[in-house]
Design a protein around this motif. Structure first.
Motif, PDB file in Angstrom:
ATOM      1  N   GLU A 182      18.670  20.896 -65.784  1.00 50.50           N
ATOM      2  CA  GLU A 182      19.494  21.590 -64.802  1.00 50.50           C
ATOM      3  C   GLU A 182      18.774  21.631 -63.457  1.00 50.50           C
ATOM      4  OE1 GLU A 182      22.482  22.690 -65.268  1.00 50.50           O
ATOM      5  OE2 GLU A 182      22.730  22.904 -67.437  1.00 50.50           O
TER       6      GLU A 182
ATOM      7  N   GLU B  57      31.452  30.692 -67.912  1.00 47.71           N
ATOM      8  CA  GLU B  57      32.044  29.782 -68.896  1.00 47.71           C
ATOM      9  C   GLU B  57      31.243  29.871 -70.197  1.00 47.71           C
ATOM     10  OE1 GLU B  57      32.019  25.537 -67.850  1.00 47.71           O
ATOM     11  OE2 GLU B  57      31.893  25.130 -69.998  1.00 47.71           O
ATOM     12  N   VAL B  58      31.893  30.322 -71.261  1.00 46.92           N
ATOM     13  CA  VAL B  58      31.189  30.402 -72.545  1.00 46.92           C
ATOM     14  C   VAL B  58      31.608  29.293 -73.508  1.00 46.92           C
ATOM     15  CG1 VAL B  58      30.486  32.824 -72.557  1.00 46.92           C
ATOM     16  CG2 VAL B  58      32.810  32.222 -73.266  1.00 46.92           C
TER      17      VAL B  58
ATOM     18  N   ARG C 296      24.341  31.396 -74.343  1.00 48.24           N
ATOM     19  CA  ARG C 296      25.011  31.963 -73.165  1.00 48.24           C
ATOM     20  C   ARG C 296      26.016  33.045 -73.581  1.00 48.24           C
ATOM     21  NH1 ARG C 296      28.110  28.250 -68.772  1.00 48.24           N
ATOM     22  NH2 ARG C 296      26.014  27.431 -68.378  1.00 48.24           N
TER      23      ARG C 296
ATOM     24  N   ARG D 183      21.761  29.764 -67.810  1.00 46.08           N
ATOM     25  CA  ARG D 183      21.598  28.354 -67.437  1.00 46.08           C
ATOM     26  C   ARG D 183      20.153  27.994 -67.710  1.00 46.08           C
ATOM     27  NH1 ARG D 183      24.581  24.822 -65.605  1.00 46.08           N
ATOM     28  NH2 ARG D 183      26.194  26.317 -65.054  1.00 46.08           N
ATOM     29  N   ALA D 184      19.936  27.494 -68.929  1.00 47.03           N
ATOM     30  CA  ALA D 184      18.583  27.188 -69.368  1.00 47.03           C
ATOM     31  C   ALA D 184      18.402  25.678 -69.471  1.00 47.03           C
ATOM     32  CB  ALA D 184      18.343  27.842 -70.725  1.00 47.03           C
TER      33      ALA D 184
ATOM     34  N   ARG E 130      18.972  20.101 -71.162  1.00 50.50           N
ATOM     35  CA  ARG E 130      19.574  19.613 -69.913  1.00 50.50           C
ATOM     36  C   ARG E 130      18.626  19.889 -68.752  1.00 50.50           C
ATOM     37  NH1 ARG E 130      26.104  20.902 -70.288  1.00 50.50           N
ATOM     38  NH2 ARG E 130      26.332  19.898 -72.320  1.00 50.50           N
TER      39      ARG E 130
END
Ligand code: ATP
Ligand code: MG
Length: 571
Positions: A142, A407-408, A447, A151-152, A140
């Motif tokens: 991001e 959020e997992v 995550r 957030r990778a 993604r």
């Protein structure tokens, strides 16, 4: 494993690149290394922990009846065009070209691919329910990759997709995944709350997110201690009072407000118009269409709610020039009185409001005595406001609380959006062709791993739950001379525990005891067995659960003691 033979590059200093504790510890404990922003290499220890999380996920997916498969990460753009997400998800899509200059996408998620597969393979209600999952790398683009694995740009996700013939069956599939998720996170030693969530660009009917409470989380969760109501702030509602007045009184009147461009300024002398008696007018560009949004002066617009109300993925506040061109005034003097050419969306809380004050679409002027329905025509009503802490719970009325969270996992009831777009049709019992009813279910595996650390650590390092620890036991002999009694005892315990199937690491480095103890605390092995000459002379070794007290144990009983500790562990 022997410490000297693997690679555990622990760091004394905290690397400057890391902002949150779990990211710092991942680096300091030698679990990961950064290649570039949002891209990480898993070192041997990190990979072991990751594989354990994956295995828990796999076991629970299998238990729930989901079928593992593996789809390509590289995807053709045409299926994304068919679903409409080539446009709506374009911000996160990585695009690459092959030698013939043809474009391909690096998959951020796999609804399009799985639906294409099912379109070809499933054509009867008899072949359902089916739920397919994979554990795979996602890509993604991001806007802000940060916080390490949190957030990778490239990360590992478990994604599952259910296909059902009826709504009830789809409901049951959803429930199964919801329950499986609760078990997965519990087995990983994580405390999670399942919250009602917004469905965003995924479309779909309803969804829940699994959230790990943490101050460093990027989400906000609204919850009620009284009845258990919990929702992402993007979706949360509350039971707030309606307008103060709904009876139109005096006729609408324009008045001069030179230099007044904020709700706050208008609420002060000489105007003294309370914020809850003002209408805030916001102008947005939804795709290329300009829309007016009205919320009460003391309320904030919730953009996520606006996105789902408008059903559009591309939304942005209009630029001052666009606003001026549409309304003839600048922000601060805007209003919807007499506006007929632009769509007006209003928050429910303004329904029938009278005696309100709003901008007059002439710089430096406002209207007072404005009544909705009389002076302002609202085309669409919706819940558009952001819930505030302390407001009454929508279910039981108790004051709501707010908590930050990570959020997992995310479960969605999708409905037929993708099956219709990509022709995943089947023949029902009556021989009628129907689109399959879908659900999709994601867990950020990488995550989740980091969330475990964010939730479970102390000043000395990570505190792994046994279930996901890279090694369960670390044996720390204080002298490592091969013939010493200490090393011989260490080797024996190592062999015994290994034979019992326990993951053990033997710290055979010739370093000072202090260094070795510090490292084992930093990496956070759940149980350490310290073996020193002095205690061994008394026939004892020292067993220490990470985060617990040191226990002298008879050397011959050390293995049993460790096995008992593992058996007694809740995770
Ligand atoms: P977010 O709101 O955090 O961007 P999302 O809602 O876009 O996530 P989903 O599409 O629901 O994410 O993906 C399923 C799971 O994948 C998420 O619950 C999260 O755990 C994980 N995830 C999503 N984006 C990333 C990322 N950039 N890096 C690591 N994990 C991610
Ligand atoms: Mg999500």
């Amino acid at each position: 494993m022997r410490w000297s033979q693997t690679l555990i590059p622990t760091l004394k200093e905290t690397p400057a690149e890391a902002e949150i504790v779990s990211h710092k510890l991942l680096l300091r404990a030698g679990l990961i290394r950064k290649l570039a922003g949002g891209l990480y290499t898993f070192l041997p220890l990190g990979l072991r922990a990751l594989r354990k999380v994956e295995q828990i996920v796999r076991e629970e997916m299998n238990r729930a009846g989901a079928l593992e498969l593996l789809m390509p990460a590289l995807q053709p753009p045409d299926i994304w065009q068919q679903s409409g997400r080539y446009e709506s998800a374009r911000d996160v899509l990585f695009k690459v070209r092959d030698r013939a200059k043809k474009e391909w996408l690096l998959g951020p998620t796999h609804e399009e691919v799985i639906t294409t597969l099912v379109a070809g393979e499933i054509n009867s209600y008899r072949q359902m329910p089916k739920n397919f999952y994979q554990i795979q790398t996602k890509f993604r683009d991001e806007i802000r990759p940060r916080f390490g694995l949190m957030r990778a740009k490239e990360f590992i996700m478990k994604d599952a997709y259910s296909f059902d013939a009826t709504d009830e069956a789809a409901q049951a599939s959803y429930r199964k995944m919801y329950d499986a998720y609760a078990r997965i996170f519990q087995r990983c030693g994580l405390k999670t709350i399942a919250v009602e969530a917004d469905t965003g660009v995924m479309g779909g009917k309803f969804s829940h997110e699994f959230m790990v409470p943490a101050e460093t989380g990027e989400n906000e969760v609204v919850f009620c201690d009284g009845c258990g109501y919990a929702a992402n702030v993007e979706k949360a509602q509350s039971k707030v009072q309606g307008p103060k007045s709904t009876v139109p009184g005096l006729p609408i009147e324009k008045f001069a407000t030179p230099g007044v461009v904020t709700i706050e300024a208008l609420s002060k002398a000489p105007y003294n118009v309370a914020a809850d008696c003002q209408i805030k007018t916001l102008v947005y560009m939804a795709e290329s269409k300009i829309v007016l949004i009205l919320v009460r002066g003391d309320d904030q617009l919730n953009e996520a709610k606006l996105v789902s109300t408008l059903g559009t993925a591309t939304l942005r506040p209009a630029e001052p020039e666009e606003i001026f061109a549409a309304l003839g005034a600048h922000p601060g003097s805007l209003g919807a009185v007499g506006v007929t050419k632009l769509p007006v969306y209003a928050d429910e809380r303004l329904r029938d409001a009278a005696d309100m004050t709003t901008g007059a679409n002439t710089d430096g002027f406002h209207f007072r005595n404005v009544a909705i329905g009389w002076d302002i025509q609202v085309a669409h009503w919706a819940d558009l406001r952001l819930v505030q802490v302390g407001e009454p719970c929508p279910k039981c009325g108790q004051p709501l609380k707010v908590q930050r969270a990570i959020e997992v996992g995310h479960v969605f009831k999708l409905g037929t959006k993708y099956s219709k777009a990509l022709n995943a049709l089947f023949l029902d019992e009556t021989g009628k062709q129907q689109p399959a009813i879908m659900g999709c279910y994601g867990i950020g595996v990488t995550r989740t791993l980091q969330a475990v650390i964010e939730q479970s650590h102390d000043d000395n390092g990570i505190i792994w739950p046994i279930s996901v620890a890279p090694y369960t036991v670390c044996i720390t002999p204080l002298s490592v001379a091969p013939e010493s009694a200490v090393m011989q005892r260490a080797e024996q315990i190592y062999a015994d525990l290994t034979a019992r199937g326990i993951d053990v690491i033997l710290d055979d480095r010739a370093d000072r005891p202090g260094v070795k103890f510090k490292d084992s605390e930093l990496v956070g092995f759940p149980i350490r067995i310290g073996i020193g000459e002095r205690s061994l002379a008394k026939g004892e070794v020292e067993v220490k659960p990470r985060g617990g007290a040191l226990m002298p144990v008879k050397a011959e009983e050390a293995v049993d003691k460790v096995l008992a500790l593992i058996a007694a562990s809740v995770v």
